[in-house]
Enzyme design. Structure first.
Site, mmCIF file in Angstrom:
data_model
loop_
_atom_site.group_PDB
_atom_site.id
_atom_site.type_symbol
_atom_site.label_atom_id
_atom_site.label_comp_id
_atom_site.label_asym_id
_atom_site.label_seq_id
_atom_site.Cartn_x
_atom_site.Cartn_y
_atom_site.Cartn_z
ATOM 1 N N ASP A 161 32.459 -35.414 9.910
ATOM 2 C CA ASP A 161 30.732 -35.576 9.487
ATOM 3 C C ASP A 161 29.864 -35.193 8.798
ATOM 4 O O ASP A 161 29.383 -33.694 9.631
ATOM 5 C CB ASP A 161 29.773 -36.254 10.983
ATOM 6 C CG ASP A 161 28.304 -37.252 10.343
ATOM 7 O OD1 ASP A 161 28.940 -38.394 10.523
ATOM 8 O OD2 ASP A 161 28.011 -36.078 10.021
ATOM 9 N N GLU A 184 24.328 -26.596 10.117
ATOM 10 C CA GLU A 184 23.939 -25.878 9.546
ATOM 11 C C GLU A 184 22.393 -25.247 9.592
ATOM 12 O O GLU A 184 22.107 -24.131 9.412
ATOM 13 C CB GLU A 184 24.977 -25.425 8.415
ATOM 14 C CG GLU A 184 26.332 -25.511 8.536
ATOM 15 C CD GLU A 184 27.378 -24.587 9.316
ATOM 16 O OE1 GLU A 184 26.494 -23.698 9.860
ATOM 17 O OE2 GLU A 184 28.465 -24.514 9.847
ATOM 18 N N ASP A 228 25.607 -21.073 17.627
ATOM 19 C CA ASP A 228 26.788 -21.326 18.376
ATOM 20 C C ASP A 228 26.925 -22.162 19.601
ATOM 21 O O ASP A 228 26.391 -20.524 20.120
ATOM 22 C CB ASP A 228 27.971 -20.517 17.852
ATOM 23 C CG ASP A 228 28.225 -21.983 16.050
ATOM 24 O OD1 ASP A 228 27.789 -22.387 15.866
ATOM 25 O OD2 ASP A 228 29.211 -20.640 15.879
HETATM 26 ZN ZN LIG Z 1 27.698 -22.762 13.254
#
Ligand SMILES: [Zn+2]
Length: 171
Positions: A117, A125, A134
């Protein structure tokens, strides 16, 4: 002063008093003023290099503007320096955060072509630029789980913990 006039004067005073009490009661019942909102940090982004992914970039920025109050992402004026530069390339999506709120985002077409997506990519980001690491592997409900949320994951929104971390970083 006749007795009647005296009575009338007393009644007038009583009415004035009642009116004042009534006014005070109304004032007391008024809602307490809302606290002055703290000024959000405004970060500008330059999406002029985002090509066919420009709309996804704007939508990803809007996700953050809907999700947190301590920071706002706004398009930079044409030609003006921006906090965040966002470009499209043929690699995997990634971000380089030079300092909190500043850096470069690459809207990698490799993931777009795989079917991920595009708005989730942009919001993810931008999450890195806003200081989030992350969280991989992770569920689709997490924005920072990125690709590990699954290729069919269309959740574009940060979860409560991710929102709280960004709010704290910019408060
Ligand atoms: Zn990332």
């Amino acid at each position: 002063m006749t007795l009647r006039n005296a009575a009338r004067a007393l009644l007038t005073m009583l009415l004035v008093t009642l009116t004042l009490v009534g006014t005070q009661t109304t004032a007391g019942a008024a809602p307490t003023p809302t606290p002055t909102p703290t000024q959000a940090t405004v970060l500008t982004y330059d999406a002029s290099g985002s090509a066919e992914l420009t709309d996804a970039v704007h939508s990803g920025a809007a996700v953050w503007n809907e999700s947190v109050t301590s920071v706002r992402l706004e398009p930079a004026a044409p030609g003006a320096d921006a906090n965040i530069t966002i470009v499209a390339d043929d690699g995997w999506p990634r971000a380089l955060t030079t300092s909190l709120g500043n850096g470069i985002v690459w809207m990698g077409r490799q993931a777009v072509d795989d079917g991920y997506d595009t708005i989730r990519i942009a919001a993810h980001e931008l999450g890195h630029i806003l200081g989030l690491p992350d969280i991989k592997p992770g569920p689709c409900s997490s924005l920072m789980s990125g690709s590990t949320g699954g290729v069919d994951c269309a959740n574009r929104y940060p979860d409560a913990a991710e929102r709280a971390d960004v709010e704290a970083a910019f408060s």
